[in-house]
Design a protein around this motif. Sequence first.
Motif, PDB file in Angstrom:
ATOM      1  N   ALA A  48       0.846  -1.209   0.000  1.00  0.00           N
ATOM      2  CA  ALA A  48       0.000   0.000   0.000  1.00  0.00           C
ATOM      3  C   ALA A  48       0.877   1.254   0.000  1.00  0.00           C
ATOM      4  CB  ALA A  48      -0.911  -0.018   1.220  1.00  0.00           C
ATOM      5  N   LEU A  49       1.943   1.233   0.803  1.00  0.00           N
ATOM      6  CA  LEU A  49       2.836   2.401   0.871  1.00  0.00           C
ATOM      7  C   LEU A  49       3.456   2.679  -0.498  1.00  0.00           C
ATOM      8  CD1 LEU A  49       4.635   1.698   4.281  1.00  0.00           C
ATOM      9  CD2 LEU A  49       3.241   3.708   3.753  1.00  0.00           C
ATOM     10  N   LYS A  50       3.909   1.616  -1.135  1.00  0.00           N
ATOM     11  CA  LYS A  50       4.568   1.761  -2.440  1.00  0.00           C
ATOM     12  C   LYS A  50       3.588   2.319  -3.480  1.00  0.00           C
ATOM     13  CE  LYS A  50       6.895  -1.403  -5.401  1.00  0.00           C
ATOM     14  NZ  LYS A  50       7.189  -2.810  -5.595  1.00  0.00           N
ATOM     15  N   ARG A  51       2.408   1.740  -3.508  1.00  0.00           N
ATOM     16  CA  ARG A  51       1.441   2.152  -4.526  1.00  0.00           C
ATOM     17  C   ARG A  51       0.930   3.558  -4.264  1.00  0.00           C
ATOM     18  NH1 ARG A  51       1.360   1.011  -9.455  1.00  0.00           N
ATOM     19  NH2 ARG A  51       2.079  -1.015  -8.722  1.00  0.00           N
ATOM     20  N   CYS A  52       0.669   3.886  -2.994  1.00  0.00           N
ATOM     21  CA  CYS A  52       0.159   5.223  -2.667  1.00  0.00           C
ATOM     22  C   CYS A  52       1.193   6.277  -3.052  1.00  0.00           C
ATOM     23  CB  CYS A  52      -0.199   5.321  -1.184  1.00  0.00           C
ATOM     24  SG  CYS A  52      -1.758   4.496  -0.805  1.00  0.00           S
ATOM     25  N   GLU A  53       2.458   5.961  -2.848  1.00  0.00           N
ATOM     26  CA  GLU A  53       3.509   6.914  -3.224  1.00  0.00           C
ATOM     27  C   GLU A  53       3.479   7.159  -4.741  1.00  0.00           C
ATOM     28  OE1 GLU A  53       7.460   5.751  -2.139  1.00  0.00           O
ATOM     29  OE2 GLU A  53       8.299   7.619  -2.941  1.00  0.00           O
ATOM     30  N   LYS A  54       3.326   6.078  -5.507  1.00  0.00           N
ATOM     31  CA  LYS A  54       3.292   6.217  -6.976  1.00  0.00           C
ATOM     32  C   LYS A  54       2.091   7.044  -7.430  1.00  0.00           C
ATOM     33  CE  LYS A  54       6.008   2.436  -8.690  1.00  0.00           C
ATOM     34  NZ  LYS A  54       6.072   0.998  -8.674  1.00  0.00           N
ATOM     35  N   VAL A  55       0.970   6.865  -6.737  1.00  0.00           N
ATOM     36  CA  VAL A  55      -0.267   7.542  -7.130  1.00  0.00           C
ATOM     37  C   VAL A  55      -0.289   8.987  -6.645  1.00  0.00           C
ATOM     38  CG1 VAL A  55      -2.758   7.525  -6.636  1.00  0.00           C
ATOM     39  CG2 VAL A  55      -1.629   5.419  -7.319  1.00  0.00           C
ATOM     40  N   GLY A  56       0.462   9.242  -5.555  1.00  0.00           N
ATOM     41  CA  GLY A  56       0.460  10.594  -4.980  1.00  0.00           C
ATOM     42  C   GLY A  56      -0.491  10.724  -3.807  1.00  0.00           C
ATOM     43  N   VAL A  57      -0.726   9.597  -3.132  1.00  0.00           N
ATOM     44  CA  VAL A  57      -1.573   9.603  -1.932  1.00  0.00           C
ATOM     45  C   VAL A  57      -0.665   9.565  -0.700  1.00  0.00           C
ATOM     46  CG1 VAL A  57      -3.176   8.159  -0.578  1.00  0.00           C
ATOM     47  CG2 VAL A  57      -3.594   8.528  -3.012  1.00  0.00           C
ATOM     48  N   ALA A  58      -0.873  10.493   0.232  1.00  0.00           N
ATOM     49  CA  ALA A  58      -0.086  10.486   1.471  1.00  0.00           C
ATOM     50  C   ALA A  58      -0.588   9.370   2.381  1.00  0.00           C
ATOM     51  CB  ALA A  58      -0.239  11.827   2.176  1.00  0.00           C
ATOM     52  N   VAL A  59       0.310   8.776   3.158  1.00  0.00           N
ATOM     53  CA  VAL A  59      -0.096   7.703   4.076  1.00  0.00           C
ATOM     54  C   VAL A  59       0.336   8.049   5.500  1.00  0.00           C
ATOM     55  CG1 VAL A  59       0.078   5.249   4.659  1.00  0.00           C
ATOM     56  CG2 VAL A  59       0.125   5.938   2.259  1.00  0.00           C
ATOM     57  N   ARG A  60      -0.621   7.946   6.421  1.00  0.00           N
ATOM     58  CA  ARG A  60      -0.306   8.120   7.831  1.00  0.00           C
ATOM     59  C   ARG A  60      -0.416   6.752   8.503  1.00  0.00           C
ATOM     60  NH1 ARG A  60      -3.990  12.051  11.280  1.00  0.00           N
ATOM     61  NH2 ARG A  60      -3.566  13.453   9.540  1.00  0.00           N
ATOM     62  N   GLN A  61       0.676   6.293   9.103  1.00  0.00           N
ATOM     63  CA  GLN A  61       0.644   4.978   9.742  1.00  0.00           C
ATOM     64  C   GLN A  61       0.332   5.133  11.236  1.00  0.00           C
ATOM     65  OE1 GLN A  61       4.429   4.447   7.591  1.00  0.00           O
ATOM     66  NE2 GLN A  61       4.036   2.268   7.878  1.00  0.00           N
ATOM     67  N   VAL A  62      -0.742   4.501  11.668  1.00  0.00           N
ATOM     68  CA  VAL A  62      -1.098   4.512  13.085  1.00  0.00           C
ATOM     69  C   VAL A  62      -0.886   3.084  13.588  1.00  0.00           C
ATOM     70  CG1 VAL A  62      -2.933   4.942  14.769  1.00  0.00           C
ATOM     71  CG2 VAL A  62      -2.811   6.315  12.664  1.00  0.00           C
ATOM     72  N   VAL A  63       0.149   2.905  14.393  1.00  0.00           N
ATOM     73  CA  VAL A  63       0.496   1.558  14.849  1.00  0.00           C
ATOM     74  C   VAL A  63       0.267   1.457  16.352  1.00  0.00           C
ATOM     75  CG1 VAL A  63       2.307  -0.194  14.977  1.00  0.00           C
ATOM     76  CG2 VAL A  63       2.199   1.350  12.998  1.00  0.00           C
ATOM     77  N   LEU A  64      -0.599   0.531  16.739  1.00  0.00           N
ATOM     78  CA  LEU A  64      -0.912   0.343  18.156  1.00  0.00           C
ATOM     79  C   LEU A  64      -0.293  -0.981  18.622  1.00  0.00           C
ATOM     80  CD1 LEU A  64      -4.690   1.378  18.012  1.00  0.00           C
ATOM     81  CD2 LEU A  64      -2.711   2.804  18.588  1.00  0.00           C
ATOM     82  N   PRO A  65       0.094  -1.031  19.896  1.00  0.00           N
ATOM     83  CA  PRO A  65       0.724  -2.276  20.373  1.00  0.00           C
ATOM     84  C   PRO A  65      -0.263  -3.436  20.384  1.00  0.00           C
ATOM     85  CG  PRO A  65       0.372  -0.742  22.187  1.00  0.00           C
ATOM     86  CD  PRO A  65       0.021   0.003  20.938  1.00  0.00           C
ATOM     87  N   GLU A  66       0.262  -4.628  20.282  1.00  0.00           N
ATOM     88  CA  GLU A  66      -0.523  -5.880  20.263  1.00  0.00           C
ATOM     89  C   GLU A  66      -1.502  -5.954  21.447  1.00  0.00           C
ATOM     90  OE1 GLU A  66       0.150  -8.504  18.038  1.00  0.00           O
ATOM     91  OE2 GLU A  66      -1.375  -9.796  18.963  1.00  0.00           O
ATOM     92  N   ASP A  67      -1.089  -5.407  22.604  1.00  0.00           N
ATOM     93  CA  ASP A  67      -1.931  -5.512  23.809  1.00  0.00           C
ATOM     94  C   ASP A  67      -2.755  -4.238  24.052  1.00  0.00           C
ATOM     95  OD1 ASP A  67       0.082  -3.788  24.457  1.00  0.00           O
ATOM     96  OD2 ASP A  67       0.648  -4.778  26.342  1.00  0.00           O
ATOM     97  N   VAL A  68      -2.995  -3.465  23.006  1.00  0.00           N
ATOM     98  CA  VAL A  68      -3.762  -2.227  23.154  1.00  0.00           C
ATOM     99  C   VAL A  68      -5.161  -2.532  23.727  1.00  0.00           C
ATOM    100  CG1 VAL A  68      -4.751  -2.301  20.825  1.00  0.00           C
ATOM    101  CG2 VAL A  68      -4.405  -0.108  21.919  1.00  0.00           C
ATOM    102  N   THR A  69      -5.686  -1.586  24.495  1.00  0.00           N
ATOM    103  CA  THR A  69      -7.031  -1.805  25.051  1.00  0.00           C
ATOM    104  C   THR A  69      -8.082  -1.410  24.011  1.00  0.00           C
ATOM    105  OG1 THR A  69      -7.156   0.435  25.919  1.00  0.00           O
ATOM    106  CG2 THR A  69      -6.256  -1.270  27.405  1.00  0.00           C
ATOM    107  N   GLN A  70      -9.287  -1.922  24.194  1.00  0.00           N
ATOM    108  CA  GLN A  70     -10.396  -1.571  23.311  1.00  0.00           C
ATOM    109  C   GLN A  70     -10.630  -0.059  23.335  1.00  0.00           C
ATOM    110  OE1 GLN A  70     -12.106  -3.955  21.548  1.00  0.00           O
ATOM    111  NE2 GLN A  70     -13.434  -2.483  20.539  1.00  0.00           N
ATOM    112  N   GLU A  71     -10.503   0.508  24.525  1.00  0.00           N
ATOM    113  CA  GLU A  71     -10.757   1.943  24.684  1.00  0.00           C
ATOM    114  C   GLU A  71      -9.803   2.763  23.803  1.00  0.00           C
ATOM    115  OE1 GLU A  71     -10.168   3.107  28.693  1.00  0.00           O
ATOM    116  OE2 GLU A  71     -11.179   5.037  28.437  1.00  0.00           O
ATOM    117  N   VAL A  72      -8.526   2.413  23.853  1.00  0.00           N
ATOM    118  CA  VAL A  72      -7.541   3.170  23.067  1.00  0.00           C
ATOM    119  C   VAL A  72      -7.774   2.949  21.568  1.00  0.00           C
ATOM    120  CG1 VAL A  72      -5.068   3.374  22.532  1.00  0.00           C
ATOM    121  CG2 VAL A  72      -5.835   3.202  24.913  1.00  0.00           C
TER     122      VAL A  72
END
Length: 306
Positions: free
Chosen positions: A63-87
């Motif tokens: 997705a990152l590679k293709r979005c770059e080619k198309v000109g779409v910015a990508v924001r990566q939101v990475v949450l830890p494996e043990d993230v709570t439902q609330e977060v």
Amino acid sequence: MTASIRGGIFTMAMLLKGAEVAKALTEGLHAKTEELKKNGVEPCLAILRVGAREDDLAYERGALKRCEKVGVAVRQVVLPEDVTQEVLMENIHALNADEKVHGVLMFRPLPKHLDDEAARAALDPKKDMDGITDGSLAAVYAGTDGSMTAVYAGTKGGYPPCTAAACVALLKHYNIPIKGKRVVVIGRSLVIGKPVSLLLLAEHATVTICHSRSENLPAICREADILVVAAGKAGMVGAESVRAGQIVLDVGIHVGADGNLCGDTRFAEVEPVVEAITPVPGGVGTVTSTILASHVVEAAERAANQ
Ligand code: NAP
């Protein structure tokens, strides 16, 4: 094209390569993102990932590679494996509310301790780029006038799952007739089997959906003009299930015993028989991330026109 010997005769099955489709779609999309940027709109995709599953990471890289080619910015939101439902929910609500984010790709399945239904329901269908919300699936279900545009223009948002849409885009790119054709889909998941069946029905195909309880599966498959294999079982479709003249889309992706990627068909058996087939890798999967980028561009255009 690939060459093969069939019954002593030199024959060729057409290889439906995804890269060619992705390239053609990318050119058109790039022109659209340039136009949007001229008007002060930067199409932006947020990728919401919990943990670091290998298949999520592979999809993310594509997705990152293709979005770059198309000109779409990508924001990566990475949450830890043990993230709570609330977060997790806080993050989904924040992305819904962020006007700079036009689309969200939320990787699933989520870790077992999280409530997948609640997360799915929380995502704004207008920002749902991969058809995971009920609003998107309703639009896929309701799109019956034979055009993909009808699906995308669903009142509640409505973008079909990217892989299902990639199958249709691939057929269209190679000018393979769909209208009136007999399509057999193996698989009835919400991600691929059901939506691809409905998208092809909207294109006026006559569609049969098969699953693990279908009887006489090879005979049903042989009746197809277009066979879509999305069973998630490496090499389950072989020579017994195909005939000359068929188009085969192999959606499956697996790591074979030899460490190489393979699909749901036994390619070496099927390719010499059929008219055309998607390779694995390099077929449907290659188009999927371009469809994702196209959904983001479409969502940005919609937002700009509001
Ligand atoms: P899934 O949720 O496991 O669904 C598989 C479907 O195939 C189910 O409906 C199942 O029937 C049916 N099935 C399984 N074994 C069968 C058999 N022996 N005969 C007939 N039907 C059978 O899988 P999915 O998420 O749809 O994914 C399918 C494949 O696509 C996987 O290999 C996945 O890795 C791949 N994939 C590819 C892409 C891409 O971009 N190319 C993207 C996503 C997934 P029941 O409903 O009766 O269980």
